[in-house]
Design a protein around this motif. Structure first.
Motif, short mmCIF file in Angstrom:
data_model
loop_
_atom_site.label_atom_id
_atom_site.label_comp_id
_atom_site.label_asym_id
_atom_site.label_seq_id
_atom_site.Cartn_x
_atom_site.Cartn_y
_atom_site.Cartn_z
N PHE A 34 0.83 -1.20 0.00
CA PHE A 34 0.00 0.00 0.00
C PHE A 34 0.87 1.25 0.00
N TYR A 36 0.02 5.07 1.53
CA TYR A 36 -0.90 5.96 2.22
C TYR A 36 -0.35 7.37 2.13
N GLN A 38 -0.68 11.39 3.82
CA GLN A 38 -1.15 12.20 4.94
C GLN A 38 -0.97 13.67 4.59
N LEU A 44 -4.22 9.66 7.85
CA LEU A 44 -3.71 8.91 6.71
C LEU A 44 -4.86 8.43 5.84
N PHE A 89 3.45 7.31 2.97
CA PHE A 89 3.86 6.14 3.75
C PHE A 89 3.66 4.88 2.91
N PHE A 102 4.15 -0.12 8.65
CA PHE A 102 4.36 1.13 7.94
C PHE A 102 5.83 1.50 7.87
N GLY A 103 6.21 2.17 6.79
CA GLY A 103 7.51 2.80 6.71
C GLY A 103 7.51 4.10 7.50
N THR A 104 8.63 4.77 7.50
CA THR A 104 8.80 5.98 8.32
C THR A 104 8.21 7.22 7.67
N GLY A 105 7.82 7.13 6.41
CA GLY A 105 7.21 8.27 5.75
C GLY A 105 8.23 9.12 5.00
#
Lengths: 112, 111
Positions: A34, A36, A38, A44, A89, A102-105
């Motif tokens: 995925f 996402y 924000q 998100l 993300f 999730f990754g760190t963004g």
């Protein structure tokens, strides 16, 4: 365990530039992938998803292809707009649809 | 369709005080999550409910954090006592068909 690694930010681009945000994953099973997004001051939101190898998710001009051979799910957009400024993300679910990682963004700023 | 509702939107407390957050998921969503998002990081799962049962609370600091979902709908997350490092955005999410829907979050500042 399952995890996601995405490229460090922040990223600053001029309007209409090409965007790539790299994401790689580690998973033991057959995850779904995925992206996402924000937007400032908001929660998100799902941008796009892909559930199996070679699937391409797309939405709002963004695309990402599930590459099992390189364990990657890079986000791309051919021409970014100021309104795309947000934090992106990368995420995976473990195939059961219940566990999400999730990754760190990556923060993207698009300047006019 | 109404989204995931969270309250309050912001909360400022002093360390060692208590705080509670509330979440109302999307109607019909059996799975509910609480995530902690520290500035500059991705969301980290604190606890996951399936209806009113806990599926995963392995990363919940149980000495100070607690959560409940008594009737399988609304949920509350409590911190008692709060520490400075608890400053973060607390996100509630619910899911269906492998899609997560997030609330706007509660931004907690611990002074």
């Amino acid at each position: 365990g399952d995890s996601v690694t995405q490229m460090e930010g922040p990223v600053t681009l001029s309007e209409e530039a090409f965007l790539t945000i790299n994401c790689t994953y580690t998973a033991t099973g057959y995850p779904s992938l995925f992206w996402y997004v924000q937007y400032p001051g908001e929660g998100l939101q799902l941008l796009l998803k892909a559930t199996k190898a070679d699937d391409k998710g797309s939405n709002k001009g963004f695309e990402a292809t599930y590459r099992k051979e390189t364990t990657s799910f890079h986000l791309e957009k051919g021409s970014v707009q100021v309104s795309d400024s947000a934090v992106y993300f990368c995420a995976l679910s473990d195939g059961t649809g219940n566990q999400f990682y999730f990754g760190t963004g990556t923060s993207l700023t698009v300047i006019p | 369709e109404a989204g995931v509702a969270q309250s309050p939107r912001y909360k400022i407390i002093e360390k060692r005080q208590s705080v509670a957050f509330w979440c109302n998921p999307i109607s019909g969503h059996a799975t509910l999550y609480w995530y902690q998002q520290i500035l500059g990081q991705g969301p980290k799962l604190l606890i996951q409910f399936q209806n009113n049962g806990v599926v995963d609370d392995s990363q919940l600091p149980k000495d100070r954090f607690s959560a409940e979902r008594l009737k399988g709908v609304d949920s509350t997350l409590k911190i008692q006592p709060a520490k400075l490092e608890d400053s973060a955005v607390y996100l509630c999410a619910s899911s269906t068909n492998e899609k997560l829907f997030f609330g706007s979050g509660t931004q907690l500042s611990v002074l």
